[in-house]
Motif scaffolding. Structure first.
Motif, PDB file in Angstrom:
ATOM      1  N   GLN A 196      74.289  24.203  31.963  1.00  0.00           N
ATOM      2  CA  GLN A 196      74.932  24.540  33.234  1.00  0.00           C
ATOM      3  C   GLN A 196      75.483  23.292  33.922  1.00  0.00           C
ATOM      4  OE1 GLN A 196      71.599  26.557  34.922  1.00  0.00           O
ATOM      5  NE2 GLN A 196      72.089  28.512  33.952  1.00  0.00           N
ATOM      6  N   LEU A 197      74.796  22.171  33.802  1.00  0.00           N
ATOM      7  CA  LEU A 197      75.317  20.911  34.355  1.00  0.00           C
ATOM      8  C   LEU A 197      76.588  20.479  33.622  1.00  0.00           C
ATOM      9  CD1 LEU A 197      71.986  18.905  34.840  1.00  0.00           C
ATOM     10  CD2 LEU A 197      73.473  19.759  36.656  1.00  0.00           C
ATOM     11  N   ALA A 198      76.593  20.670  32.300  1.00  0.00           N
ATOM     12  CA  ALA A 198      77.777  20.320  31.513  1.00  0.00           C
ATOM     13  C   ALA A 198      78.980  21.176  31.894  1.00  0.00           C
ATOM     14  CB  ALA A 198      77.478  20.467  30.023  1.00  0.00           C
ATOM     15  N   ALA A 199      78.683  22.383  32.414  1.00  0.00           N
ATOM     16  CA  ALA A 199      79.766  23.272  32.852  1.00  0.00           C
ATOM     17  C   ALA A 199      80.240  22.940  34.262  1.00  0.00           C
ATOM     18  CB  ALA A 199      79.302  24.721  32.786  1.00  0.00           C
ATOM     19  N   GLY A 200      79.658  21.889  34.859  1.00  0.00           N
ATOM     20  CA  GLY A 200      80.096  21.440  36.178  1.00  0.00           C
ATOM     21  C   GLY A 200      79.389  22.103  37.344  1.00  0.00           C
ATOM     22  N   LEU A 201      78.301  22.843  37.099  1.00  0.00           N
ATOM     23  CA  LEU A 201      77.582  23.505  38.190  1.00  0.00           C
ATOM     24  C   LEU A 201      76.663  22.528  38.908  1.00  0.00           C
ATOM     25  CD1 LEU A 201      76.611  26.877  36.460  1.00  0.00           C
ATOM     26  CD2 LEU A 201      78.552  26.403  37.964  1.00  0.00           C
ATOM     27  N   GLU A 202      76.529  22.713  40.205  1.00  0.00           N
ATOM     28  CA  GLU A 202      75.605  21.907  40.997  1.00  0.00           C
ATOM     29  C   GLU A 202      75.222  22.681  42.249  1.00  0.00           C
ATOM     30  OE1 GLU A 202      78.930  19.244  43.426  1.00  0.00           O
ATOM     31  OE2 GLU A 202      77.775  18.317  41.812  1.00  0.00           O
ATOM     32  N   GLY A 203      74.203  22.192  42.935  1.00  0.00           N
ATOM     33  CA  GLY A 203      73.784  22.787  44.205  1.00  0.00           C
ATOM     34  C   GLY A 203      73.451  24.265  44.102  1.00  0.00           C
ATOM     35  N   GLU A 204      73.935  25.043  45.083  1.00  0.00           N
ATOM     36  CA  GLU A 204      73.654  26.478  45.151  1.00  0.00           C
ATOM     37  C   GLU A 204      74.118  27.192  43.882  1.00  0.00           C
ATOM     38  OE1 GLU A 204      72.154  28.148  47.509  1.00  0.00           O
ATOM     39  OE2 GLU A 204      72.109  26.815  49.256  1.00  0.00           O
ATOM     40  N   ALA A 205      75.292  26.817  43.367  1.00  0.00           N
ATOM     41  CA  ALA A 205      75.824  27.474  42.172  1.00  0.00           C
ATOM     42  C   ALA A 205      74.924  27.245  40.962  1.00  0.00           C
ATOM     43  CB  ALA A 205      77.232  26.965  41.882  1.00  0.00           C
ATOM     44  N   LEU A 206      74.362  26.044  40.854  1.00  0.00           N
ATOM     45  CA  LEU A 206      73.471  25.743  39.740  1.00  0.00           C
ATOM     46  C   LEU A 206      72.219  26.613  39.797  1.00  0.00           C
ATOM     47  CD1 LEU A 206      72.562  24.006  37.321  1.00  0.00           C
ATOM     48  CD2 LEU A 206      71.622  22.366  38.985  1.00  0.00           C
ATOM     49  N   LEU A 207      71.603  26.736  40.979  1.00  0.00           N
ATOM     50  CA  LEU A 207      70.390  27.537  41.101  1.00  0.00           C
ATOM     51  C   LEU A 207      70.667  29.014  40.861  1.00  0.00           C
ATOM     52  CD1 LEU A 207      68.466  25.941  44.102  1.00  0.00           C
ATOM     53  CD2 LEU A 207      68.469  25.322  41.679  1.00  0.00           C
ATOM     54  N   GLU A 208      71.779  29.498  41.390  1.00  0.00           N
ATOM     55  CA  GLU A 208      72.124  30.906  41.196  1.00  0.00           C
ATOM     56  C   GLU A 208      72.323  31.210  39.720  1.00  0.00           C
ATOM     57  OE1 GLU A 208      72.558  34.746  42.053  1.00  0.00           O
ATOM     58  OE2 GLU A 208      72.069  33.181  43.527  1.00  0.00           O
ATOM     59  N   ALA A 209      73.008  30.311  39.025  1.00  0.00           N
ATOM     60  CA  ALA A 209      73.235  30.511  37.592  1.00  0.00           C
ATOM     61  C   ALA A 209      71.925  30.445  36.815  1.00  0.00           C
ATOM     62  CB  ALA A 209      74.212  29.456  37.073  1.00  0.00           C
ATOM     63  N   ALA A 210      71.041  29.522  37.207  1.00  0.00           N
ATOM     64  CA  ALA A 210      69.769  29.368  36.501  1.00  0.00           C
ATOM     65  C   ALA A 210      68.913  30.621  36.639  1.00  0.00           C
ATOM     66  CB  ALA A 210      69.021  28.146  37.025  1.00  0.00           C
ATOM     67  N   VAL A 211      68.769  31.125  37.856  1.00  0.00           N
ATOM     68  CA  VAL A 211      67.942  32.313  38.081  1.00  0.00           C
ATOM     69  C   VAL A 211      68.546  33.533  37.393  1.00  0.00           C
ATOM     70  CG1 VAL A 211      67.025  33.870  39.849  1.00  0.00           C
ATOM     71  CG2 VAL A 211      66.990  31.409  40.236  1.00  0.00           C
ATOM     72  N   SER A 212      69.852  33.668  37.441  1.00  0.00           N
ATOM     73  CA  SER A 212      70.514  34.808  36.796  1.00  0.00           C
ATOM     74  C   SER A 212      70.363  34.752  35.283  1.00  0.00           C
ATOM     75  CB  SER A 212      71.994  34.840  37.176  1.00  0.00           C
ATOM     76  OG  SER A 212      72.164  35.069  38.562  1.00  0.00           O
ATOM     77  N   GLU A 213      70.527  33.550  34.698  1.00  0.00           N
ATOM     78  CA  GLU A 213      70.415  33.445  33.243  1.00  0.00           C
ATOM     79  C   GLU A 213      68.993  33.701  32.778  1.00  0.00           C
ATOM     80  OE1 GLU A 213      71.265  30.315  29.567  1.00  0.00           O
ATOM     81  OE2 GLU A 213      72.312  30.077  31.486  1.00  0.00           O
ATOM     82  N   VAL A 214      68.011  33.243  33.542  1.00  0.00           N
ATOM     83  CA  VAL A 214      66.615  33.502  33.180  1.00  0.00           C
ATOM     84  C   VAL A 214      66.345  35.010  33.162  1.00  0.00           C
ATOM     85  CG1 VAL A 214      64.256  33.315  34.049  1.00  0.00           C
ATOM     86  CG2 VAL A 214      65.682  31.287  33.909  1.00  0.00           C
ATOM     87  N   ARG A 215      66.894  35.705  34.140  1.00  0.00           N
ATOM     88  CA  ARG A 215      66.729  37.162  34.180  1.00  0.00           C
ATOM     89  C   ARG A 215      67.423  37.807  32.982  1.00  0.00           C
ATOM     90  NH1 ARG A 215      69.590  41.495  35.279  1.00  0.00           N
ATOM     91  NH2 ARG A 215      68.632  43.320  36.275  1.00  0.00           N
TER      92      ARG A 215
END
Length: 418
Positions: free
Chosen positions: A376-395
């Motif tokens: 997700q970091l390699a895709a340029g995500l950070e901050g709120e977007a990074l956390l949202e993506a992390a929680v969604s992908e885990v689900r």
């Protein structure tokens, strides 16, 4: 002289009781059972059942007193008709009715009296009866309609009570959630804050995950994340207490082992049983943002992403036990070099305990989480977007909602890079 209910074909109780759905449940448009409590039921109710205009059978059981009624009050009774003139119950107003209401709180109840006692009939409805009937105006059609109405009204009242209780629980949970997920106090700091919290929806209750972030007068930023074992409002309430205690102790100048030892005392005094414990991770970041002190109490170690490098877990070999496990435990504070530009992610174990894929049994774990965050970091995500993506992908990897709560906190510094 009482007016007898019109006589209809009698059917034995054993035959008519087939397929009953229970007093507190829905009759489903089927037969209804009425329990009559009066001193001389044969004087008014001369048949074991009625048949109303819609073809619904109303089966009648008779009891001469409250003791006999208690024996006959089985789960297939839908409605109770109680004579307000039952003798031998003291001088208390409406004593027989009040006794029945206490005895059968989930049943529809009708009050039976005479037309000359309209005031007491109205009072019976005020204290909890669904309706009243006058003995000298009673006939089969009126009785059948009154029973049906009383059962439906009781069902509606019960649904309304459950709805009110549900709304109250939702309000209580919202208050607990606000306590678990406070507004960070970072005024004057150049750090950026982001957080995500997702309750385990399979329980539809709050869990014990909590976090907080504050900046003290000397410029140090303190962050904490924790997890009380168990799920529900009690654990959430304990999490709120620990979070508030942590904030107060941090502003009072406590840090590291001294702070965690005091928090353990709070937990030991507030928990409901000795089996309750809490994991905790605390970080204190120096005013220049380049160094931090780390303490772990049975909690997963944070992840750090530095500019130009892959994210990795902070090294921590000297992890102390969870709060509440050992009475004289110690929690050493480890110094960590952060660098000029970095992001520090703290999380609860709900983020790493889901599966690696919908068809897999293996848990994601910390290694799987690190791989996911690096993608997700390699895709340029950070901050709120990074956390949202992390929680969604885990689900998504888990194949549906997670069974445990997930809390994630991200602190970032975009200062001079090197």
């Amino acid at each position: 002289m009482p007016v007898p209910v019109p006589r209809q074909r009698g059917v034995p109780v054993a035959e008519t009781d087939r397929g009953s759905t229970g007093a507190a449940g829905s009759s489903g448009g089927g037969d209804l059972t009425l329990l009559v409590i009066e001193d001389d039921p044969a004087g008014t109710f001369t048949v074991p059942q009625l048949l109303d205009a819609a073809g619904t059978r109303v089966r009648i059981r008779s009891a001469r007193n409250l003791t006999e009624a208690e024996r006959l009050l089985t789960d297939d009774v839908h409605c109770i008709l109680v004579d307000l003139a039952l003798p031998g119950h003291g001088e208390e107003e409406l004593a027989p009715l009040k006794h029945v209401l206490r005895l059968a709180p989930r049943h529809a109840v009708l009050a039976l009296t005479t037309s000359g006692d309209a005031e007491r009939a109205a009072e019976a409805v005020r204290v909890g009866a669904q309706d009243h009937l006058f003995r000298d105006e009673l006939d089969g059609r009126l009785l059948s309609r009154a029973i049906r109405y009383a059962v439906e009204r009781k069902r509606a009242d019960t649904a309304q009570v459950k709805l009110a209780e549900s709304r109250l629980r939702a309000q209580e949970n919202a208050r607990l959630e606000r306590g678990l997920l406070p507004t960070p106090l970072l005024q004057g700091s150049d750090l950026h804050f982001a957080a995500r919290y997702r309750p385990g929806r399979s329980r539809a209750l709050l869990g014990g995950d909590f976090y907080d972030t504050v900046r003290t007068a000397d410029g140090t930023v303190h962050a904490m994340i924790g997890d009380v074992c168990g799920h529900g409002p009690d654990e959430a309430a304990l999490g709120v207490e620990l979070r508030i205690a942590w904030r107060a102790l941090t502003f009072a100048g406590l840090c590291g082992d001294e702070l965690l030892s005091t928090l353990q005392q709070v937990l030991e005094h507030e928990r409901e049983s000795e089996e309750i414990f809490a994991t905790l991770c605390t970080v204190d970041i120096a005013p220049d943002g380049r160094r931090a002190g780390l303490c772990l109490a049975g909690h997963p170690t944070p992840l750090i992403a530095r500019h130009g490098r892959t994210a990795k877990l902070l090294p921590y070999d000297d992890n102390g036990p969870a709060l509440g496990l050992l009475p004289r435990a110690r929690w050493p504070r480890r110094q960590v070099e952060l660098g000029g530009a970095w992001s520090l992610m703290m999380y609860t174990d709900g983020l790493i305990e889901g599966r690696r894929g919908p068809e897999e049994k293996q848990r994601l774990g910390q290694d799987g989480m690190v791989e996911m965050i690096n993608r997700q970091l390699a895709a340029g995500l950070e901050g709120e977007a990074l956390l949202e993506a992390a929680v969604s992908e885990v689900r998504d990897l888990n194949g549906g909602e997670l069974t445990d709560d997930v809390a994630v906190l991200l602190l970032s510094r975009h200062g001079a890079r090197r």
